[in-house]
Scaffold this active site. Sequence first.
Site, PDB file in Angstrom:
ATOM      1  N   GLY A   1      -0.596  -0.361  10.176  1.00 13.87           N
ATOM      2  CA  GLY A   1      -1.300   0.722   9.502  1.00 13.87           C
ATOM      3  C   GLY A   1      -1.127   0.834   8.007  1.00 13.87           C
TER       4      GLY A   1
ATOM      5  N   SER B   1      -3.293 -11.264   3.106  1.00 12.99           N
ATOM      6  CA  SER B   1      -3.822  -9.952   3.502  1.00 12.99           C
ATOM      7  C   SER B   1      -4.631  -9.343   2.352  1.00 12.99           C
ATOM      8  CB  SER B   1      -2.647  -9.038   3.868  1.00 12.99           C
ATOM      9  OG  SER B   1      -3.112  -7.724   4.052  1.00 12.99           O
TER      10      SER B   1
ATOM     11  N   SER C   1       1.814  -7.150   0.540  1.00 10.81           N
ATOM     12  CA  SER C   1       2.259  -6.536  -0.716  1.00 10.81           C
ATOM     13  C   SER C   1       3.722  -6.834  -1.018  1.00 10.81           C
ATOM     14  CB  SER C   1       2.058  -5.020  -0.650  1.00 10.81           C
ATOM     15  OG  SER C   1       2.948  -4.465   0.299  1.00 10.81           O
TER      16      SER C   1
ATOM     17  N   HIS D   1      -6.692 -12.803   5.545  1.00  9.62           N
ATOM     18  CA  HIS D   1      -6.355 -11.890   6.642  1.00  9.62           C
ATOM     19  C   HIS D   1      -7.045 -10.557   6.375  1.00  9.62           C
ATOM     20  CE1 HIS D   1      -3.389 -10.304   9.649  1.00  9.62           C
ATOM     21  NE2 HIS D   1      -3.387  -9.220   8.886  1.00  9.62           N
TER      22      HIS D   1
ATOM     23  N   ASP E   1      -7.514  -6.864   7.481  1.00  6.68           N
ATOM     24  CA  ASP E   1      -6.997  -5.752   8.275  1.00  6.68           C
ATOM     25  C   ASP E   1      -8.093  -4.719   8.469  1.00  6.68           C
ATOM     26  OD1 ASP E   1      -4.101  -6.301   8.721  1.00  6.68           O
ATOM     27  OD2 ASP E   1      -4.078  -6.395   6.535  1.00  6.68           O
TER      28      ASP E   1
ATOM     29  N   ASP F   1       3.456 -10.644  11.056  1.00 13.92           N
ATOM     30  CA  ASP F   1       2.736  -9.733  10.171  1.00 13.92           C
ATOM     31  C   ASP F   1       3.588  -8.513   9.835  1.00 13.92           C
ATOM     32  OD1 ASP F   1       0.875  -8.353   8.717  1.00 13.92           O
ATOM     33  OD2 ASP F   1      -0.587  -8.141  10.329  1.00 13.92           O
TER      34      ASP F   1
HETATM   35  C1  DX5 Z   1       0.179  -3.924   8.183  1.00 17.86           C
HETATM   36  C2  DX5 Z   1      -0.831  -5.004   7.963  1.00 17.86           C
HETATM   37  C3  DX5 Z   1      -0.393  -6.178   7.181  1.00 17.86           C
HETATM   38  C4  DX5 Z   1       0.076  -5.842   5.795  1.00 17.86           C
HETATM   39  C5  DX5 Z   1       1.402  -6.501   5.593  1.00 17.86           C
HETATM   40  O1  DX5 Z   1      -0.338  -2.966   9.047  1.00 17.86           O
HETATM   41  O2  DX5 Z   1      -1.254  -5.489   9.224  1.00 17.86           O
HETATM   42  O3  DX5 Z   1      -1.370  -7.190   7.211  1.00 17.86           O
HETATM   43  O4  DX5 Z   1      -0.829  -6.188   4.812  1.00 17.86           O
HETATM   44  O5  DX5 Z   1       1.786  -6.602   4.279  1.00 17.86           O
HETATM   45  P1  DX5 Z   1       3.173  -6.047   3.669  1.00 17.86           P
HETATM   46  O6  DX5 Z   1       4.034  -5.534   4.782  1.00 17.86           O
HETATM   47  O7  DX5 Z   1       3.787  -7.219   2.977  1.00 17.86           O
HETATM   48  O8  DX5 Z   1       2.747  -4.981   2.725  1.00 17.86           O
HETATM   49 ZN    ZN Z   2      -2.445  -7.410   9.389  1.00 16.93          ZN
END
Ligand code: DX5
Ligand code: ZN
Length: 235
Positions: free
Chosen positions: A145, A11, A201, A36, A38, A178
Amino acid sequence: MADNKIFITASIMCANWMHLEADLRALEAGGVDYLHYDVMDGFFCPDYCLGTQIINEIRANTSLAADYHLMIEEPARILDNFQANDGDRLSIHYEACRNLHRDLVRLRQKGFKPGVILNPATPLNAIEYVIEEVDTVTIMTVNPGFKGQKLVPQMIKKIEKLDEWRRKDQLNFQICVDGNVNQDSIPAMVEAGGDILVGGSSGLFLKNRPLAESLAGIKNLVAAGLKLREARVGG
Ligand code: DX5
Ligand code: ZN
């Protein structure tokens, strides 16, 4: 899909934007499968993220295939802003589309591997009549989000149910997971049937840990998850 290859999609919104190029090179060298992206519209979900100009700049500077996650209302309005290269994925939310079937067919015509995404509250039977149109079903394990949210724990059961459905009807889509993909959750996500993990993250872009180290850790956790899956379904 009884395939034992698990894919990692990184991501990019969770990368270190002060050193983006270094992160890109480390992800490529570390064997990540996709980037990925977003995309958030401030309406479908309460934040903004990654317009196509920024995305295209990154794409022009990486060899990694794209995995688009559109968190936007009525994505049909802007699908032509995205061009498919070989192997690119593009996924849209069930909750955001008035004509989901039409949008998925259009994505395939445009050359993408089409995917549908379900928010935590959306039941699996919502996609019963589009399941044969998609290459990927993404289970959001957090609400869309924001990075750094906590796992919605009942989503593990949801992944397992989706995997059972896939086996029962001999369907061919991949299951993407995800949200909060990390050392505590990866074995259970893979055991339940997840094939593509979004590294964000919480599990990949960690403070004070090189990406290569995080990736090596993820691969070990995936291997542990695959052993559990084998015990659950017999390989
Ligand atoms: C959340 C996003 C994810 C996010 C997940 O809305 O769609 O792609 O980057 O990463 P984490 O949960 O690991 O921070
Ligand atoms: Zn995502």
